[in-house]
Design a protein around this motif. Structure first.
Motif, PDB file in Angstrom:
ATOM      1  N   ARG A  81      -9.185   4.217   9.947  1.00 14.74           N
ATOM      2  CA  ARG A  81      -9.944   3.999   8.855  1.00 14.74           C
ATOM      3  C   ARG A  81     -10.868   2.720   9.420  1.00 14.74           C
ATOM      4  NH1 ARG A  81      -7.153   3.057   3.479  1.00 14.74           N
ATOM      5  NH2 ARG A  81      -9.078   2.691   2.644  1.00 14.74           N
ATOM      6  N   ARG A  82     -10.395   1.920  10.049  1.00 14.34           N
ATOM      7  CA  ARG A  82     -11.232   0.724  10.368  1.00 14.34           C
ATOM      8  C   ARG A  82     -12.374   1.259  11.689  1.00 14.34           C
ATOM      9  NH1 ARG A  82      -6.226  -2.051  10.067  1.00 14.34           N
ATOM     10  NH2 ARG A  82      -6.018  -1.621  12.447  1.00 14.34           N
ATOM     11  N   PRO A  99       1.404   4.533   9.112  1.00 16.35           N
ATOM     12  CA  PRO A  99       0.656   3.379   8.441  1.00 16.35           C
ATOM     13  C   PRO A  99      -0.451   2.786   9.372  1.00 16.35           C
ATOM     14  CG  PRO A  99       2.740   3.435   7.581  1.00 16.35           C
ATOM     15  CD  PRO A  99       2.916   4.161   8.822  1.00 16.35           C
ATOM     16  N   GLU A 100       0.086   2.280  10.606  1.00 13.43           N
ATOM     17  CA  GLU A 100      -0.788   1.473  11.339  1.00 13.43           C
ATOM     18  C   GLU A 100      -1.751   2.450  11.954  1.00 13.43           C
ATOM     19  OE1 GLU A 100      -0.220  -1.027  15.759  1.00 13.43           O
ATOM     20  OE2 GLU A 100       1.528  -0.521  14.477  1.00 13.43           O
ATOM     21  N   THR A 156       0.873  -1.138  -0.047  1.00 11.89           N
ATOM     22  CA  THR A 156      -0.010  -0.130  -0.043  1.00 11.89           C
ATOM     23  C   THR A 156       0.866   1.188  -0.027  1.00 11.89           C
ATOM     24  OG1 THR A 156      -1.895  -1.215   1.263  1.00 11.89           O
ATOM     25  CG2 THR A 156      -1.722   1.274   1.135  1.00 11.89           C
ATOM     26  N   TYR A 178       1.071   4.945   0.996  1.00  9.49           N
ATOM     27  CA  TYR A 178       0.132   6.081   1.974  1.00  9.49           C
ATOM     28  C   TYR A 178       0.683   7.536   1.283  1.00  9.49           C
ATOM     29  CZ  TYR A 178      -0.699   2.041   4.739  1.00  9.49           C
ATOM     30  OH  TYR A 178      -1.219   0.750   5.112  1.00  9.49           O
ATOM     31  N   ARG A 219      -2.894   4.914  10.668  1.00 11.77           N
ATOM     32  CA  ARG A 219      -4.258   5.320   9.751  1.00 11.77           C
ATOM     33  C   ARG A 219      -5.089   4.357   9.232  1.00 11.77           C
ATOM     34  NH1 ARG A 219      -4.376   5.514   3.975  1.00 11.77           N
ATOM     35  NH2 ARG A 219      -5.204   7.817   3.137  1.00 11.77           N
ATOM     36  N   GLU A 220      -4.628   3.209   9.267  1.00  7.86           N
ATOM     37  CA  GLU A 220      -5.514   2.095   9.039  1.00  7.86           C
ATOM     38  C   GLU A 220      -6.409   1.896  10.002  1.00  7.86           C
ATOM     39  OE1 GLU A 220      -6.017   0.329   6.138  1.00  7.86           O
ATOM     40  OE2 GLU A 220      -4.752   1.752   5.437  1.00  7.86           O
ATOM     41  N   GLY A 221      -5.923   1.829  11.461  1.00  3.17           N
ATOM     42  CA  GLY A 221      -6.683   1.859  12.679  1.00  3.17           C
ATOM     43  C   GLY A 221      -7.761   2.686  12.485  1.00  3.17           C
ATOM     44  N   ARG A 242     -14.760   3.051   9.774  1.00  5.85           N
ATOM     45  CA  ARG A 242     -15.790   2.112   9.046  1.00  5.85           C
ATOM     46  C   ARG A 242     -16.744   1.503   9.989  1.00  5.85           C
ATOM     47  NH1 ARG A 242     -11.222   0.808   5.896  1.00  5.85           N
ATOM     48  NH2 ARG A 242     -10.983  -0.915   7.020  1.00  5.85           N
TER      49      ARG A 242
END
Length: 292
Positions: A281-282, A274-275, A2, A4, A277-279, A285
């Motif tokens: 986004r989760r 990255p971690e 991915t 970023y 940001r993904e956290g 959602r």
């Protein structure tokens, strides 16, 4: 893998990342003092330093981020500094008055700044005249204009009356200007002239979604406030006035050691990006699904 958006790291320089001899604050025994790297020479003499460890941290940070030196220095003063990293693509000088792109001031940005200053605050000529007429030769050492944008005085700090600074700040406030006392320099700067505005422009041009920032003076408060995360040293104007914000951390160390601590904090935040940001986004959602 991915890809970023880049992380933007906007940092003040003097007494944040680089330090004069007087500002090093080397309180440890001489045998335990860190090795220092000179990053600025003025008048054929070394002027500003980082620890060698900080130099290595900066090199790695600049290689993986959009690193933006963000300073109140003029362009000439900035170009004296040789940071231990490749020349940054972007740099901010004169407290946001100049946005350098590959070392050259962006003309469009200069025009936008000039319009805001003309529309929103008293003229430099008026403020300069007031400074000169009210300053006392007993403590005034030099009077200067920076980039035709703001004024500053070099003063004998021990003789400078606090009451004069307070009265000047109130006078300037009514005319759309701000006053900042940093070491022996007293700055009078138009309120629209901010580091944060120039940093937002860099973020827009680079697509950065996360901005990290650091600074030590009241002129850095807007930069820290606008950043997603910020750090300030345990010394300087912000520390002296107990300035804080929920997303801004203070270092535990002072002087040149604080510069090293800030660079470590920048590096840690970039590694976690990255971690985090993904956290985020989760979590977003999950919230959207819960509300549907």
């Amino acid at each position: 893998m991915t890809a970023y958006p880049p992380v933007l790291v906007a940092s003040d320089l003097d007494r944040t990342l680089i330090y004069s001899t007087a500002a090093l604050d080397l309180t440890m025994p001489d045998a335990d003092a860190p090795r220092l790297l000179c990053v600025e020479v003025y008048g054929s003499k070394p002027l500003s330093y980082m620890t060698e460890t900080a130099a290595g941290l900066l090199g790695r940070l600049a290689a993986g981020t959009v690193f933006v030196p963000t300073t109140t220095r003029t362009r000439e003063q900035y170009h004296r500094i040789h940071l231990p990293c490749p020349p940054p693509r972007f740099a901010i000088c004169a407290n946001g008055g100049h946005l350098l792109v590959d070392g050259v001031s962006d003309p469009g940005w200069r025009d936008r700044v000039a319009k805001r200053l003309a529309d929103e605050c008293a003229s430099l000529a008026e403020v300069r005249a007031h400074l000169v007429s009210t300053a006392d030769p007993a403590w005034l050492l030099k009077e200067r204009i920076a980039e035709d944008l703001f004024a500053y005085l070099v003063v004998e700090r021990a003789l400078l009356p606090d009451s004069w600074v307070t009265e000047l700040a109130a006078w300037a406030q009514r005319r759309g200007w701000t006053v900042s006392l940093q070491g022996r320099k007293l700055y009078a700067v138009p309120k629209p002239l901010t580091k944060s505005a120039a940093v937002r422009e860099v973020a827009a041009r680079t697509g950065a979604e996360l901005t990290l920032a650091a600074g030590d003076s009241l002129l850095d408060a807007d930069l820290l406030t606008a950043a997603d995360r910020g750090w300030r040293p345990a010394h300087g104007e912000l520390a002296d006035t107990a300035w804080n914000a929920p997303h801004v951390d203070a270092t535990t160390s002072r002087g040149v050691a604080a510069g090293e601590e800030i660079l470590r904090a920048f590096g840690d935040a970039v590694e976690r990006y990255p971690e985090d940001r993904e956290g985020g986004r989760r979590r977003n959602r999950a919230g959207d699904l819960a509300g549907s």
